[in-house]
Design a protein around this motif. Structure first.
Motif, PDB file in Angstrom:
ATOM      1  N   VAL A   4      13.401  76.075  32.922  1.00 48.28           N
ATOM      2  CA  VAL A   4      14.014  75.018  32.126  1.00 48.28           C
ATOM      3  C   VAL A   4      14.046  75.429  30.655  1.00 48.28           C
ATOM      4  N   SER A   5      15.177  75.182  30.021  1.00 47.31           N
ATOM      5  CA  SER A   5      15.349  75.479  28.592  1.00 47.31           C
ATOM      6  C   SER A   5      15.476  74.168  27.822  1.00 47.31           C
ATOM      7  N   ILE A   6      14.695  74.036  26.741  1.00 44.24           N
ATOM      8  CA  ILE A   6      14.691  72.821  25.920  1.00 44.24           C
ATOM      9  C   ILE A   6      14.987  73.199  24.469  1.00 44.24           C
ATOM     10  N   CYS A   7      15.959  72.526  23.880  1.00 39.29           N
ATOM     11  CA  CYS A   7      16.233  72.670  22.444  1.00 39.29           C
ATOM     12  C   CYS A   7      16.143  71.287  21.812  1.00 39.29           C
ATOM     13  N   HIS A   8      15.203  71.115  20.897  1.00 41.00           N
ATOM     14  CA  HIS A   8      14.954  69.827  20.233  1.00 41.00           C
ATOM     15  C   HIS A   8      15.139  70.038  18.735  1.00 41.00           C
ATOM     16  N   ARG A   9      16.156  69.383  18.180  1.00 45.97           N
ATOM     17  CA  ARG A   9      16.512  69.581  16.769  1.00 45.97           C
ATOM     18  C   ARG A   9      16.472  68.236  16.036  1.00 45.97           C
ATOM     19  N   THR A  10      15.750  68.199  14.912  1.00 49.65           N
ATOM     20  CA  THR A  10      15.664  67.002  14.076  1.00 49.65           C
ATOM     21  C   THR A  10      16.026  67.374  12.648  1.00 49.65           C
ATOM     22  N   THR A  11      16.933  66.595  12.045  1.00 52.16           N
ATOM     23  CA  THR A  11      17.345  66.840  10.668  1.00 52.16           C
ATOM     24  C   THR A  11      17.195  65.559   9.849  1.00 52.16           C
ATOM     25  N   TYR A  12      16.471  65.653   8.732  1.00 51.58           N
ATOM     26  CA  TYR A  12      16.356  64.555   7.780  1.00 51.58           C
ATOM     27  C   TYR A  12      17.343  64.807   6.642  1.00 51.58           C
ATOM     28  N   ARG A  13      18.055  63.750   6.220  1.00 51.42           N
ATOM     29  CA  ARG A  13      19.043  63.870   5.139  1.00 51.42           C
ATOM     30  C   ARG A  13      18.643  62.968   3.962  1.00 51.42           C
ATOM     31  N   TYR A  14      18.825  63.514   2.733  1.00 56.64           N
ATOM     32  CA  TYR A  14      18.448  62.793   1.521  1.00 56.64           C
ATOM     33  C   TYR A  14      19.603  62.802   0.524  1.00 56.64           C
ATOM     34  N   GLY A  15      19.649  61.770  -0.330  1.00 58.01           N
ATOM     35  CA  GLY A  15      20.732  61.639  -1.292  1.00 58.01           C
ATOM     36  C   GLY A  15      20.630  62.605  -2.455  1.00 58.01           C
ATOM     37  N   LYS A  16      19.467  63.195  -2.650  1.00 56.23           N
ATOM     38  CA  LYS A  16      19.259  64.182  -3.699  1.00 56.23           C
ATOM     39  C   LYS A  16      18.118  65.087  -3.276  1.00 56.23           C
ATOM     40  N   PRO A  17      17.969  66.254  -3.870  1.00 62.23           N
ATOM     41  CA  PRO A  17      16.839  67.124  -3.510  1.00 62.23           C
ATOM     42  C   PRO A  17      15.503  66.433  -3.771  1.00 62.23           C
ATOM     43  N   VAL A  18      14.614  66.505  -2.791  1.00 61.14           N
ATOM     44  CA  VAL A  18      13.290  65.888  -2.892  1.00 61.14           C
ATOM     45  C   VAL A  18      12.234  66.918  -2.504  1.00 61.14           C
ATOM     46  N   ALA A  19      10.995  66.620  -2.867  1.00 62.77           N
ATOM     47  CA  ALA A  19       9.865  67.447  -2.448  1.00 62.77           C
ATOM     48  C   ALA A  19       9.294  66.869  -1.160  1.00 62.77           C
ATOM     49  N   PHE A  20       8.734  67.738  -0.326  1.00 63.50           N
ATOM     50  CA  PHE A  20       8.214  67.314   0.968  1.00 63.50           C
ATOM     51  C   PHE A  20       6.701  67.436   1.005  1.00 63.50           C
ATOM     52  N   GLY A  21       6.082  66.424   1.589  1.00 64.95           N
ATOM     53  CA  GLY A  21       4.663  66.490   1.872  1.00 64.95           C
ATOM     54  C   GLY A  21       4.433  67.196   3.200  1.00 64.95           C
TER      55      GLY A  21
END
Length: 304
Positions: A4-21
């Motif tokens: 079995v092959s699994i591809c799980h993709r999650t993308t977060y979108r922001y209105g301007k560049p932000v820093a990530f914790g």
């Protein structure tokens, strides 16, 4: 056995560049006798300054990512290939495993304690629901009750896709007669616990092993229940699809509380309105299928 092959993709979108914790991800399936990882790859963009994997308290693999710099998107893509083996889950059931009688050896009790404790208060609705599956003509086997409950939730409750938020309480699901896969999983988990059975919440993936299967809950993460059945150990029960056993089910996390099984969580440094949304896509395919060969005879050497 299926590859079995699994591809799980999650993308977060922001209105301007932000820093990530710090972000933590629970995407890699558990390694077990019935699901054996062949390959795995995790791609994160922008590339983290640190990426480590740890094993959490329940034994799941958790990725930990930390970042430097700014970006208006953050993407996680997990690709995994594994051998998935399906077996009869109840063929070793103890014939004396009857509802209403002691289920477990006293030595097992400490290990099962967290999975026996109920987490939701109600006015008896959940226990009454569980007892409705007792056979009126005599003692009820544990496997019969759990199988009947699994199929009844599938038949009598309406599925409603709900990707965000905590699970409903079992009482809410019983009153509404509708819910998501995690709502049904929590209902069945608490119903089993009300009868003295150890039960856990499972987060993972469901796929259609055949064109006719048409599994509900595919295309994203899925949730179901595991119950410790005397003689058989932990057995999967998916009330959303009416599945008894691990057919088409791939486990990522098995926990006593659903809050411990979040697939992905983290933070960003910015205003609430900076977050424009999140896109999630899960694609699962069966690459090949082969008959499972029996293991060769093993000679056991006794200690001493």
């Amino acid at each position: 056995m299926k590859l079995v092959s699994i591809c799980h993709r999650t993308t977060y979108r922001y209105g301007k560049p932000v820093a990530f914790g710090e972000h933590r991800m629970m995407l890699r399936p558990l390694q077990a006798f019935d699901q054996q990882i062949v390959s795995s790859d995790l791609t994160i963009s922008p590339e983290p300054s640190l990426l480590r994997h740890i094993q959490d308290a329940a034994g799941a693999c958790v990725g930990v990512a930390r970042f430097e710099g700014l970006s208006d998107t953050l993407t996680f893509e997990s690709k995994v290939r594994l051998n998935h083996i399906v077996a009869d889950p109840l063929d070793l059931e103890d014939a004396s495993a009857l509802v209403g009688q002691p289920f477990y050896d006293p030595e097992e009790q400490p290990e099962l304690a967290a999975s026996l404790r109920r987490r939701h208060a109600d006015e008896g609705q959940v226990e009454a629901f569980a007892k409705s599956f007792l056979h009126g003509h005599g003692a009820t086997r544990v496997s019969s009750l759990l199988s009947d409950m699994t199929h009844a939730i599938r038949a009598d409750f309406a599925y409603a896709l709900r990707l965000h938020g905590a699970p409903q309480t079992p009482a809410e699901t019983l009153a509404l007669r509708t819910g998501s896969c995690r709502d049904f999983a929590v209902l069945m988990m608490e119903a089993a616990r009300s009868l003295g059975l150890a039960a856990r919440f499972v987060s993972g993936y469901v796929y259609s092993g055949s064109a006719k299967a048409g599994r509900t809950g595919g295309g994203h993460t899925h949730a179901w229940t595991r119950v410790f059945v005397p003689g058989c150990g932990w057995v999967d029960f998916d009330p959303t699809n009416g599945i008894v056993g691990n057919t088409d089910l791939i486990r990522v996390a098995v926990v006593s509380d659903p809050r411990m099984a979040l697939p992905l969580y983290g933070s960003y440094d910015g205003e609430p309105e900076d977050a424009l949304g999140m896109d999630v896509a899960v694609d699962i395919s069966v690459e090949s299928e082969a008959e499972v060969q029996p293991l060769p005879f093993l000679r056991v050497a006794r200690a001493g």
